[in-house]
Design an enzyme around this catalytic site. Structure first.
Site, PDB file in Angstrom:
ATOM      1  N   ARG A   1      29.720 -82.658  31.198  1.00 31.66           N
ATOM      2  CA  ARG A   1      29.646 -83.283  29.857  1.00 31.66           C
ATOM      3  C   ARG A   1      30.265 -84.687  29.893  1.00 31.66           C
ATOM      4  O   ARG A   1      31.310 -84.912  30.494  1.00 31.66           O
ATOM      5  CB  ARG A   1      30.394 -82.401  28.852  1.00 31.66           C
ATOM      6  CG  ARG A   1      30.493 -82.974  27.447  1.00 31.66           C
ATOM      7  CD  ARG A   1      31.803 -83.707  27.221  1.00 31.66           C
ATOM      8  NE  ARG A   1      31.998 -84.075  25.815  1.00 31.66           N
ATOM      9  CZ  ARG A   1      32.956 -84.890  25.401  1.00 31.66           C
ATOM     10  NH1 ARG A   1      33.803 -85.417  26.265  1.00 31.66           N
ATOM     11  NH2 ARG A   1      33.090 -85.171  24.131  1.00 31.66           N
TER      12      ARG A   1
ATOM     13  N   THR B   1      38.997 -93.106  19.803  1.00 29.70           N
ATOM     14  CA  THR B   1      39.465 -91.798  20.271  1.00 29.70           C
ATOM     15  C   THR B   1      39.022 -90.737  19.272  1.00 29.70           C
ATOM     16  O   THR B   1      39.071 -90.973  18.066  1.00 29.70           O
ATOM     17  CB  THR B   1      40.991 -91.764  20.437  1.00 29.70           C
ATOM     18  OG1 THR B   1      41.393 -90.409  20.699  1.00 29.70           O
ATOM     19  CG2 THR B   1      41.728 -92.266  19.214  1.00 29.70           C
TER      20      THR B   1
ATOM     21  N   GLY C   1      31.459 -87.874  27.301  1.00 28.41           N
ATOM     22  CA  GLY C   1      31.725 -88.206  25.905  1.00 28.41           C
ATOM     23  C   GLY C   1      31.422 -89.661  25.594  1.00 28.41           C
ATOM     24  O   GLY C   1      30.615 -90.320  26.266  1.00 28.41           O
TER      25      GLY C   1
ATOM     26  N   THR D   1      42.415 -89.148  24.607  1.00 26.02           N
ATOM     27  CA  THR D   1      41.827 -90.387  25.109  1.00 26.02           C
ATOM     28  C   THR D   1      42.901 -91.466  25.024  1.00 26.02           C
ATOM     29  O   THR D   1      43.808 -91.366  24.212  1.00 26.02           O
ATOM     30  CB  THR D   1      40.603 -90.829  24.273  1.00 26.02           C
ATOM     31  OG1 THR D   1      39.586 -89.859  24.400  1.00 26.02           O
ATOM     32  CG2 THR D   1      40.040 -92.161  24.696  1.00 26.02           C
TER      33      THR D   1
HETATM   34  N1  GLY Z   1      36.677 -89.224  22.923  1.00 22.58           N
HETATM   35  C1  GLY Z   1      36.775 -88.585  24.146  1.00 22.58           C
HETATM   36  C2  GLY Z   1      35.734 -87.596  24.408  1.00 22.58           C
HETATM   37  O1  GLY Z   1      35.233 -86.975  23.489  1.00 22.58           O
HETATM   38  O2  GLY Z   1      35.401 -87.383  25.547  1.00 22.58           O
END
Ligand code: GLY
Length: 300
Positions: free
Chosen positions: A196, A219, A198, A168
């Site tokens: 998915r 992140t 996040g 990230t």
């Molecule tokens: N922190 C990035 C994700 O899990 O998508």
């Protein structure tokens, strides 16, 4: 020179060789400092995250990790602390700079988040730059996906060990008017399920900004940041405990570890121009600079 503070990150994890990351983040933080001398915090975080997205080393835009179909799906968000305005996109494909599209969602639509095909339709209506899908795929990500599939695991980015790969990118800034802003962008996690989403595009989880308090970009393992609404938790910690960016960042990571044994990191800038950086991983690839300083600090 205008007063400002900026911090950026390129993910967290446990890399043994960080020389390329140091070079890239040094260049990008210096460019961010140049921008900050005459741009608002919201412009600085958008344009800085665009630089991170365009760099193939980082897990966002070009260089994003691959999902279980071998495809890149990107998530991004941007938030303006002045009025809590925010924009986000999730699961977008072929958009060169997801953070710039998130900014357009904020400025040119009545919504906060657009996903998938709807986001792409909106992108076309605002002439957001696109790229062929193979532009996003870098060689190292194909190998990473192959390894993750072999191991039958969903893994994170940026590590020499499969268990500790985190990715990230993000930026937080405060400008000379005291306006705070944050932006976060990602390709997500390796071998993630198609569709998915996040924490990165979710306000309060992977990103948060509120004038008078702080701006946060996170992140790490997105599901853990979603479940703890970690970026908002850091803002609220600061609101109720009157602490600085570093204390609030550390309190956030302590909460992440205590509640969900979470892996990741955060960058924070507060309304007094202080920077805070904390992580539960061995490192976070981060850099920061405040006006008047002669050079950037790299914290890894
Ligand atoms: N922190 C990035 C994700 O899990 O998508």
């Amino acid at each position: 020179m205008s007063k400002f503070s900026i911090a950026i990150h390129g993910g967290a994890g446990a890399l043994s060789d960080v020389s390329e990351h140091r070079t890239a983040l040094t260049e990008i933080i210096n460019e961010a400092a140049n921008l900050a001398s005459n741009a608002s915090a919201i412009d600085v975080v958008e344009r800085t995250v665009v630089l991170l997205e365009n760099h193939p080393l980082f897990n966002a835009g070009k260089g994003s990790v691959l999902n279980n179909k071998g495809e890149v799906e990107c998530d991004a968000a941007i938030m303006n602390g002045t009025d809590l305005d925010a924009g986000a996109v999730a699961g977008v494909r072929g958009i060169k700079n997801p953070v710039a599209l998130a900014r357009k969602v904020m400025s040119d639509s009545e919504h906060v988040m657009l996903v998938g095909d709807g986001a792409l339709e909106f992108a076309a209506s605002v002439n957001a730059p696109t790229e062929q899908l193979d532009y996003f795929v870098v060689e190292s990500r194909l190998k990473q996906l192959e390894e993750a599939k072999k191991a039958g695991k969903v893994v994170l980015d940026h590590s020499d060990t499969e268990e500790e790969k985190l990715g990230t990118v993000g930026a937080v800034a405060i400008d000379d008017k005291g306006n705070l802003a944050a932006a976060t962008s990602t390709g997500g996690i390796v071998n993630k399920k198609f569709g998915r989403v996040g924490d990165s595009p979710v306000v309060g989880a992977g990103v948060y900004a509120e004038n008078g308090l702080c701006a946060v970009s996170a992140t790490g393992f997105g599901e853990q940041f979603l479940r703890t609404t970690l970026s908002k938790h850091i803002g609220d910690w600061m609101r109720y405990n009157h602490v600085d960016a570093q204390s609030a960042a550390q309190a956030g990571i302590d909460y992440l570890v205590e509640k969900v044994n979470g892996l990741g990191g955060v960058i924070v800038v507060d309304a007094n121009y202080n920077i805070g950086i904390a992580h539960s991983t061995p490192l976070i690839l981060s850099a920061s600079i405040c006006s008047g300083e002669t050079g950037a600090r790299l914290d890894f």
